[in-house]
Design an enzyme around this catalytic site. Structure first.
Site, PDB file in Angstrom:
ATOM      1  CB  CYS A 132      -0.944  -0.041   1.202  1.00  0.00           C
ATOM      2  SG  CYS A 132      -2.147   1.304   1.305  1.00  0.00           S
ATOM      3  CG  ASP A 178      -6.489  -2.425  -4.980  1.00  0.00           C
ATOM      4  OD1 ASP A 178      -6.752  -1.276  -4.592  1.00  0.00           O
ATOM      5  OD2 ASP A 178      -5.383  -2.970  -4.799  1.00  0.00           O
ATOM      6  CG  HIS A 210      -6.125  -1.705  -1.087  1.00  0.00           C
ATOM      7  ND1 HIS A 210      -5.236  -1.286  -2.045  1.00  0.00           N
ATOM      8  CD2 HIS A 210      -5.700  -1.172   0.086  1.00  0.00           C
ATOM      9  CE1 HIS A 210      -4.304  -0.526  -1.484  1.00  0.00           C
ATOM     10  NE2 HIS A 210      -4.562  -0.445  -0.186  1.00  0.00           N
TER      11      HIS A 210
END
Length: 243
Positions: A132, A178, A210
């Protein structure tokens, strides 16, 4: 940062799904140290590990390397023969601090990675993984000779230049669902990597969101499998280029 501000965005900025979390349970075995005056999580390989010294630079998601989930994941990597170093330059809780944290991380990361190399030596084989918030740092160091391979999972804050400038092998560990790195962006990244004849491997996990690789729910079978398979793949990828 090594990329252009005008390069088309592929992985967007942090959103609310970057801050959703399921805590994982376990006993961490690493320790806290300082490198370049930056708090760093260190997890070491088992005693008696042989072969070349190998280091994973762990660029964490928004919860930082000292969050339980991150510590357990770093310990897992270390159990396979790597020194794993996680820098707090990735810590951006609460969400309102994200822009400030990005500026701080951009400034501190080169200093931190330089100090790591001074400690562990030029003969060590270095790799980098970014989750991330941490993804751009793993890709940016992969434009240099400071690592032999890189990886990311469910990235944020990437643009086309990150993929065009890539010089080292890259593993992309991706979620089907995502909002930060949607299918069209993933396909464009693949096009760039193929056009540039880069060395890469992309894995796509169905039915997960995600954050699955660091914050997936271990009580849900397909999330647990995806989380564990992503971690196994990172180790396999890095072993391929450090053996």
């Amino acid at each position: 940062m090594t990329t252009s501000n005008t390069s088309p965005v592929l992985a967007g900025p942090l959103t609310d799904h970057c801050f959703e979390v399921v805590r994982h349970v376990g006993t961490a075995v690493g320790k806290s140290i300082k490198i370049a005056d930056i708090d760093t999580y260190l997890s070491e390989p088992p005693a008696g590990t042989t072969g070349p010294k190998k280091v994973i630079l762990y660029f964490s998601d928004v919860f930082g390397p000292f969050f339980d989930n991150a510590k357990l994941l770093q310990d897992y990597f270390a159990s396979h023969g790597f020194y794993v170093l996680g820098s707090t330059t990735s810590l951006v809780i609460p969400a309102a601090w994200s822009a400030k944290s990005r500026r701080q991380a951009d400034e501190a990361t080169p200093r931190w990675t330089k100090a790591v190399r001074e400690i562990y030596g030029e003969d060590t084989k270095y790799t980098a993984i970014g989750y991330c918030f941490g993804a751009p740092y793993s890709l940016e160091i992969a434009t240099t000779n400071n690592v032999v391979a890189a990886a990311f999972a469910h990235p944020a804050a990437l643009n086309e230049d990150h993929f065009k400038n890539l010089q080292k092998p890259l593993l992309l560990s991706c979620a089907e669902i995502d909002r930060s790195f949607p299918a069209e962006s993933r396909h464009r990244a693949e096009e760039i990597l193929a056009e540039g004849k880069k060395t890469y491997h992309l894995q796509l996990f169905s039915g997960v969101n995600h954050g699955f690789a660091t914050r997936g729910d271990p009580n849900i079978e397909h999330e647990r499998w995806a989380k564990e398979e992503s971690a196994r793949s990172v180790i396999g990828w890095f072993k391929r280029f450090t053996s």
